[in-house]
Scaffold this motif. Structure first.
Motif, PDB file in Angstrom:
ATOM      1  N   MET A   1       0.777  -1.580  -0.213  1.00  0.00           N
ATOM      2  CA  MET A   1      -0.135   0.003   0.231  1.00  0.00           C
ATOM      3  C   MET A   1       0.915   1.502   0.213  1.00  0.00           C
ATOM      4  O   MET A   1       0.171   1.856  -0.525  1.00  0.00           O
ATOM      5  CB  MET A   1      -0.640   0.046   0.715  1.00  0.00           C
ATOM      6  CG  MET A   1      -2.269  -0.507   0.882  1.00  0.00           C
ATOM      7  SD  MET A   1      -3.409  -0.589   2.668  1.00  0.00           S
ATOM      8  CE  MET A   1      -3.726   0.884   2.790  1.00  0.00           C
ATOM      9  N   VAL A  16      -7.428  -1.927  -2.942  1.00  0.00           N
ATOM     10  CA  VAL A  16      -6.847  -2.361  -1.525  1.00  0.00           C
ATOM     11  C   VAL A  16      -7.266  -2.510  -0.418  1.00  0.00           C
ATOM     12  O   VAL A  16      -7.106  -3.692   0.646  1.00  0.00           O
ATOM     13  CB  VAL A  16      -5.161  -1.590  -1.693  1.00  0.00           C
ATOM     14  CG1 VAL A  16      -3.765  -2.009  -2.010  1.00  0.00           C
ATOM     15  CG2 VAL A  16      -5.476  -0.557  -0.812  1.00  0.00           C
ATOM     16  N   LEU A  42      -6.489   6.887  -1.844  1.00  0.00           N
ATOM     17  CA  LEU A  42      -4.898   5.575  -1.312  1.00  0.00           C
ATOM     18  C   LEU A  42      -4.528   5.881  -0.975  1.00  0.00           C
ATOM     19  O   LEU A  42      -3.915   6.028   0.876  1.00  0.00           O
ATOM     20  CB  LEU A  42      -4.349   4.805  -2.586  1.00  0.00           C
ATOM     21  CG  LEU A  42      -3.698   3.766  -2.279  1.00  0.00           C
ATOM     22  CD1 LEU A  42      -4.615   2.934  -0.834  1.00  0.00           C
ATOM     23  CD2 LEU A  42      -2.860   3.081  -3.533  1.00  0.00           C
TER      24      LEU A  42
END
Length: 87
Positions: A1, A16, A42
């Motif tokens: 990530m 994710v 993200l």
């Protein structure tokens, strides 16, 4: 990530994590009970998780690392399990 958020920070967090996880993370990070109109990116999700892991986010701190993100994920999993239990 961590590395994916550095390469492409504007991707939605659903790349994710699930939509439910993104909503719960948004609520924790913003200390609100309302659902977001749009899920966080993200990069925003990584910063929220890092803050749960102890990242301070000062200007001179730079990007969060893997270790602090791992700690944040552990805290987030506990919160998410509690959230699911209470539903």
């Amino acid at each position: 990530m961590t590395y994916l958020s550095r390469l492409d920070p504007d991707v939605p967090c659903t790349q994710v994590m699930s939509e439910e996880e993104g909503q719960v993370l948004y609520r924790i990070a913003n200390k609100t009970k309302t659902l977001p109109a749009k899920l966080p990116t993200l990069q925003e999700s990584v910063l929220a998780l890092a803050k749960l892991g102890g990242f301070l986010g000062r200007k001179s701190d730079g990007a969060p690392g893997v270790k602090v993100l791992w700690r944040g994920l552990q805290v987030f999993r506990n919160v998410l399990d509690t959230y699911r239990f209470l539903l």
